[in-house]
Design a protein around this motif. Sequence first.
Motif, mmCIF file in Angstrom:
data_model
loop_
_atom_site.group_PDB
_atom_site.id
_atom_site.type_symbol
_atom_site.label_atom_id
_atom_site.label_comp_id
_atom_site.label_asym_id
_atom_site.label_seq_id
_atom_site.Cartn_x
_atom_site.Cartn_y
_atom_site.Cartn_z
ATOM 1 N N ARG A 299 -0.044 2.429 -8.088
ATOM 2 C CA ARG A 299 1.380 2.577 -8.390
ATOM 3 C C ARG A 299 2.078 1.256 -8.112
ATOM 4 N NH1 ARG A 299 4.454 5.842 -5.476
ATOM 5 N NH2 ARG A 299 5.995 6.046 -7.137
ATOM 6 N N LEU A 300 2.949 0.862 -9.018
ATOM 7 C CA LEU A 300 3.571 -0.456 -8.953
ATOM 8 C C LEU A 300 4.817 -0.423 -8.067
ATOM 9 C CD1 LEU A 300 3.080 -1.492 -12.683
ATOM 10 C CD2 LEU A 300 1.594 -1.946 -10.712
ATOM 11 N N VAL A 301 4.568 -0.225 -6.778
ATOM 12 C CA VAL A 301 5.643 -0.220 -5.782
ATOM 13 C C VAL A 301 5.473 -1.442 -4.882
ATOM 14 C CG1 VAL A 301 5.964 2.276 -5.807
ATOM 15 C CG2 VAL A 301 4.277 1.272 -4.259
ATOM 16 N N PRO A 302 6.561 -1.985 -4.363
ATOM 17 C CA PRO A 302 6.476 -3.183 -3.521
ATOM 18 C C PRO A 302 5.708 -2.926 -2.225
ATOM 19 C CG PRO A 302 8.733 -2.799 -4.275
ATOM 20 C CD PRO A 302 7.956 -1.567 -4.604
ATOM 21 N N PHE A 303 5.102 -3.984 -1.712
ATOM 22 C CA PHE A 303 4.440 -3.927 -0.410
ATOM 23 C C PHE A 303 5.512 -4.057 0.677
ATOM 24 C CE2 PHE A 303 0.941 -5.542 -3.112
ATOM 25 C CZ PHE A 303 -0.023 -4.586 -2.818
ATOM 26 N N LYS A 304 6.091 -2.933 1.042
ATOM 27 C CA LYS A 304 7.203 -2.948 2.011
ATOM 28 C C LYS A 304 6.763 -3.412 3.397
ATOM 29 C CE LYS A 304 8.108 1.338 0.847
ATOM 30 N NZ LYS A 304 8.710 2.699 0.775
ATOM 31 N N VAL A 305 5.463 -3.365 3.663
ATOM 32 C CA VAL A 305 4.973 -3.810 4.980
ATOM 33 C C VAL A 305 4.909 -5.325 5.079
ATOM 34 C CG1 VAL A 305 3.661 -1.687 5.346
ATOM 35 C CG2 VAL A 305 2.559 -3.648 4.237
ATOM 36 N N SER A 306 5.105 -6.030 3.972
ATOM 37 C CA SER A 306 5.050 -7.490 3.997
ATOM 38 C C SER A 306 6.150 -8.057 4.894
ATOM 39 C CB SER A 306 5.224 -8.054 2.582
ATOM 40 O OG SER A 306 5.571 -9.417 2.610
ATOM 41 N N PRO A 307 5.787 -8.832 5.915
ATOM 42 C CA PRO A 307 6.821 -9.462 6.750
ATOM 43 C C PRO A 307 7.752 -10.362 5.932
ATOM 44 C CG PRO A 307 4.678 -9.571 7.824
ATOM 45 C CD PRO A 307 4.432 -9.096 6.420
ATOM 46 N N VAL A 308 7.209 -10.994 4.883
ATOM 47 C CA VAL A 308 8.040 -11.855 4.033
ATOM 48 C C VAL A 308 9.112 -11.031 3.339
ATOM 49 C CG1 VAL A 308 8.052 -13.322 1.982
ATOM 50 C CG2 VAL A 308 6.245 -13.579 3.683
ATOM 51 N N LEU A 309 8.723 -9.907 2.738
ATOM 52 C CA LEU A 309 9.703 -9.067 2.038
ATOM 53 C C LEU A 309 10.702 -8.452 3.007
ATOM 54 C CD1 LEU A 309 7.541 -7.271 -0.697
ATOM 55 C CD2 LEU A 309 8.781 -9.436 -0.807
ATOM 56 N N GLN A 310 10.275 -8.174 4.222
ATOM 57 C CA GLN A 310 11.207 -7.651 5.214
ATOM 58 C C GLN A 310 12.254 -8.681 5.590
ATOM 59 O OE1 GLN A 310 8.847 -6.120 8.470
ATOM 60 N NE2 GLN A 310 7.800 -4.612 7.179
ATOM 61 N N ASP A 320 11.332 3.542 -6.062
ATOM 62 C CA ASP A 320 9.900 3.724 -5.819
ATOM 63 C C ASP A 320 9.379 5.050 -6.361
ATOM 64 O OD1 ASP A 320 10.011 1.294 -4.595
ATOM 65 O OD2 ASP A 320 9.726 2.040 -2.545
ATOM 66 N N GLU A 321 10.193 6.094 -6.285
ATOM 67 C CA GLU A 321 9.751 7.410 -6.755
ATOM 68 C C GLU A 321 9.459 7.414 -8.253
ATOM 69 O OE1 GLU A 321 12.380 6.820 -4.921
ATOM 70 O OE2 GLU A 321 11.768 7.679 -2.984
ATOM 71 N N ASP A 322 10.102 6.525 -9.010
ATOM 72 C CA ASP A 322 9.915 6.468 -10.459
ATOM 73 C C ASP A 322 8.954 5.375 -10.898
ATOM 74 O OD1 ASP A 322 11.743 8.519 -10.693
ATOM 75 O OD2 ASP A 322 13.449 7.185 -11.053
ATOM 76 N N ALA A 323 8.374 4.655 -9.950
ATOM 77 C CA ALA A 323 7.499 3.534 -10.306
ATOM 78 C C ALA A 323 6.264 4.041 -11.053
ATOM 79 C CB ALA A 323 7.075 2.784 -9.050
ATOM 80 N N PRO A 324 5.908 3.396 -12.166
ATOM 81 C CA PRO A 324 4.742 3.833 -12.945
ATOM 82 C C PRO A 324 3.440 3.395 -12.298
ATOM 83 C CG PRO A 324 5.647 1.851 -13.903
ATOM 84 C CD PRO A 324 6.563 2.220 -12.762
ATOM 85 N N THR A 325 2.352 4.020 -12.715
ATOM 86 C CA THR A 325 1.031 3.506 -12.366
ATOM 87 C C THR A 325 0.733 2.315 -13.276
ATOM 88 O OG1 THR A 325 -0.076 4.935 -13.974
ATOM 89 C CG2 THR A 325 0.196 5.800 -11.714
ATOM 90 N N MET A 326 -0.286 1.565 -12.925
ATOM 91 C CA MET A 326 -0.680 0.439 -13.769
ATOM 92 C C MET A 326 -1.068 0.937 -15.154
ATOM 93 S SD MET A 326 -1.173 -2.976 -13.700
ATOM 94 C CE MET A 326 -0.216 -2.860 -15.216
ATOM 95 N N ARG A 327 -1.767 2.058 -15.215
ATOM 96 C CA ARG A 327 -2.187 2.597 -16.504
ATOM 97 C C ARG A 327 -0.990 2.935 -17.385
ATOM 98 N NH1 ARG A 327 -6.585 5.301 -18.878
ATOM 99 N NH2 ARG A 327 -5.959 6.764 -20.501
ATOM 100 N N ALA A 328 0.008 3.599 -16.811
ATOM 101 C CA ALA A 328 1.179 3.995 -17.601
ATOM 102 C C ALA A 328 1.938 2.775 -18.098
ATOM 103 C CB ALA A 328 2.091 4.889 -16.762
ATOM 104 N N TRP A 329 2.087 1.776 -17.234
ATOM 105 C CA TRP A 329 2.878 0.600 -17.610
ATOM 106 C C TRP A 329 2.173 -0.240 -18.672
ATOM 107 C CZ3 TRP A 329 7.575 -0.723 -17.930
ATOM 108 C CH2 TRP A 329 7.959 -2.053 -18.094
ATOM 109 N N ARG A 330 0.885 -0.506 -18.488
ATOM 110 C CA ARG A 330 0.202 -1.359 -19.461
ATOM 111 C C ARG A 330 0.036 -0.628 -20.790
ATOM 112 N NH1 ARG A 330 -4.893 1.216 -20.895
ATOM 113 N NH2 ARG A 330 -5.963 1.886 -18.983
ATOM 114 N N SER A 331 -0.092 0.695 -20.791
ATOM 115 C CA SER A 331 -0.238 1.444 -22.038
ATOM 116 C C SER A 331 1.041 1.401 -22.860
ATOM 117 C CB SER A 331 -0.634 2.898 -21.750
ATOM 118 O OG SER A 331 -1.908 2.972 -21.159
ATOM 119 N N ILE A 332 2.186 1.621 -22.209
ATOM 120 C CA ILE A 332 3.441 1.648 -22.956
ATOM 121 C C ILE A 332 3.810 0.252 -23.434
ATOM 122 C CG2 ILE A 332 5.008 1.391 -20.963
ATOM 123 C CD1 ILE A 332 6.839 3.432 -22.357
ATOM 124 N N ARG A 333 3.520 -0.775 -22.640
ATOM 125 C CA ARG A 333 3.797 -2.144 -23.088
ATOM 126 C C ARG A 333 2.912 -2.521 -24.267
ATOM 127 N NH1 ARG A 333 5.972 -6.360 -20.281
ATOM 128 N NH2 ARG A 333 5.674 -7.328 -22.332
#
Length: 363
Positions: A299-310, A320-333
Motif C-alpha cells: 500500500r502506497l502510504v508514507p513511512f511515518k516511522v521515518s525520523p526525517v519525515l517526523q 492513508d485510508e484511501d491509499a491504493p496498492t501498487m497493483r491498483a495504481w500501476r494498473s490504472i495509470r
Amino acid sequence: MPAPTIPPVAHYEPAPETKEKIEYAAVPIIDFSKVHTSEGSAELVPQVRDAMRTYGFMCVINHGLTQAQYHRMIDIADIPFSQVPEDEQTKFDSKTKENGSYKGYKPRQYWHIENGVRDQTHRYATVRPGFEQEHPAALQPFIPEMHTFMEHNQFNVLHPILRLLALGLELPEETLVERHRFEAEGMTFLGFAKYFPRSVEEEEKTKNVWMKGHTDSGTISLLWNQPVVALQIMGPDRKWRYVKYIPNSVIVNAGDAMEMLSGGYYKAAIHRVFQPPRDQHGYTRLSLFYFAYADDDVRLVPFKVSPVLQRVGITRKCVDEDAPTMRAWRSIRASTYGNSVTERKENGVEEEVLNGMVVKHYN
C-alpha cells in the motif's frame, strides 16, 4: 571445457552523437564504484538523497556493466522490431488499455499526443522474472541474456539505490528492498523502445513533443543512456532541458509510488521525450529501460516511522485510508495513459483524476 557460445545477433547502428550546442540539465552524477563499502555508501547517501529530493533525477556511473555488454543488449533490443513479422507481433499485444499490463508489445500509434497525432514509439516489455512469459521465436534464444540483464538491474543498480534512499529517510537499510522482491507478484519490467522519426507536419502539430511531460507511476525508473538526445526533464525552475548523453551510464528517476511512500520527500521527476537536435533528425532512437514497481500488495502510504519525515512533515496525495496498492495504481495509470480525457489548465498543464488523485501531464 569449451566456453559456452552465445547466439549471433544483427548489429544495431546507433545515431552519431550530436554536435549541436545545447543547454543541458544539471543531473547529479552518482559514482557506484563507492557503493560496495560502508564508507563509500555513507558518502553516497546525502548525494542520492539530495538528488532525488531536489530533481527526482540522477545519473549512475560505474554500475558494473561493461560498454560491450551494453552494446550487446542494444543489439538484442532491436530484435522484437526488426526481426519479428507484424502478424507474429500481434500475438504478443500487451492490450494495456484492457488489462493495465505492459507485457509484450505496445504498437506504434497507440497513444494520442496532440491535435490528432499519435505516437511513433514501438515498445516490447518483459515482465519480471521473465521466464513465465511467452516471447516471439526470434527473441527466444536471447531470453537467458535478458534475464541476466534484468537481474543486474534489480540487484546491482535498483537495490543499492533503494538502500541509499532508505538510509536517506533514516530507515533500516532494507526497508525498500524488502518491498521490491525479484520473484514477487508485480509489474517490474525490462523494456525495449524504438522511436521512429516523424513527419514535419506531425512535429508542427505537436510542437515537437514526442511524449508529453509526465511522471512515472512506479518507484524507480532506470533508463540506459543512449546517443539520441531526446529525453528532457523539468528543472526546479520549471524549464525543460535535455539530458546529456554519457556513455554507459544509467539515468535514474523517482516515480509516483516513491513520492507517495516517502511522504513527498523524494520527488517524482517530470520528464518528456522531445524532438532530437537537428543533426540527429531522421535517426531511430533505441532505448533500454527497467521500470521498477513495489510488490503488488504494497500500500502506497508514507513511512511515518521515518525520523526525517517526523521532522520535515509528510505531504500526502490522499489520506492513508484511501491509499491504493501498487497493483491498483500501476494498473490504472497504465490503462489510461495516452487514452484518457484530460482537463487543460494554464501553462500547457493537463489534469485527470485517477483513484481520487490528480495526475498531471505537461505539454
